[in-house]
Design an enzyme around this catalytic site. Structure first.
Site: not given
Ligand code: DGL
Length: 271
Positions: A10-11, A73, A152, A186, A188
């Site tokens: 993931d990011s 992600c 975050e 997302c 997150h």
């Molecule tokens: N968890 C990522 C997603 O599902 C976060 C995206 C991001 O880094 O903007 O989109």
């Protein structure tokens, strides 16, 4: 039996929502997680940049001999999935199809909200998949670019005034449309489930993309005969592209277990 690890990326921290579910569904599996904390968020970046980052993330996981790659992600899943399936020599899954399927099954009134990063909403990937599954569904999309930084930073409590205000500002429009199901598009966003649930009402079903994807990955591994049949618990290794200290603390909160020293920093530009 395959003792090779499951690769998840993931990011940032969001993909840990998938790891938590993977560990509960398949406790014997080894997992390698990469969170691109040095370059998070991906969601406001161009498609070209997201694809470049996604390829590096996947290559890093391949260097750990993973047996499957999970793009945990929404942003990568909705913009780089075709590229990833073509480049990867191992099975690959994204979050879109399993999550859309769960939402289509869950709705009673046929009105589904989709929330995600700007890139995810602009791609229309969830909307297209939902309409492919059932073209009578009404789909209402809303980008929520401030949700990733909230998570975050750990602003996730239902009592947090900033989290409450941000949720209300973004989700008012979905509430007005009377959606009975919302895709947390997302990975997150499940971390904000309590704040979101409080605002939209507990009768609105919140579909967790991390959870649905973990269930789907387990099915894929079973079908391909790639499950790890060892009886002891699997190992989890965590990698990030920036400071390890903060990550370990927040990750332990997400996973409800202490990841301790088990996190290392990598230079992702080399992959
Ligand atoms: N968890 C990522 C997603 O599902 C976060 C995206 C991001 O880094 O903007 O989109």
């Amino acid at each position: 039996m395959s003792a090779q690890p499951i690769g998840v990326f993931d990011s940032g921290l969001g993909g840990l929502t998938a790891v938590k579910q993977l560990r509960s569904i398949m406790p014997h599996e080894n997992i390698v997680y990469f969170g691109d904390t040095g370059r998070v968020p991906y969601g406001n970046r161009s498609v070209e940049t997201i694809r470049k980052y996604a390829a590096q993330d996947a290559n890093f996981l391949l260097s750990h001999n993973v047996k499957i790659v999970i793009a945990a992600c929404g942003t990568v899943s909705s913009t780089a999935s075709e590229m990833l399936s073509n480049m990867l020599p191992v099975p690959y899954t994204n979050v879109i199809s399993p999550t859309a399927r769960a939402a289509a099954d869950a709705t009673q009134n046929g009105k589904i909200g989709v929330i995600g990063t700007r890139a995810t909403i602009m791609s229309g990937a969830y909307k297209k998949e939902l309409e492919r599954l059932d073209n009578s569904l009404q789909v209402f999309q809303k980008e929520c670019p401030l949700f990733v930084p909230l998570v975050e930073e750990g602003f996730i409590s239902p009592q947090d005034p900033i989290a409450k205000l941000t949720v209300e500002r973004y989700l008012k429009v979905l509430k007005e449309q009377n959606v009975d199901t919302i895709i947390l598009g997302c990975t997150h966003y499940p971390i904000l489930k309590a704040v979101i649930g409080e605002y939209v009402g507990m009768d609105v079903k919140l579909i967790d993309s991390g959870k649905e994807t973990a269930i789907h990955a387990a099915q894929m591994l079973a079908e391909k005969g790639l499950l790890n049949t060892q009886t002891e618990d699997g190992e989890c290794e965590f990698f990030v592209s920036d400071r390890t200290e903060g990550f370990a603390d927040i990750a332990s909160l997400f996973l409800h277990s202490n990841i301790g020293e088990n996190v290392s920093r990598v230079d992702i530009q080399h992959y």
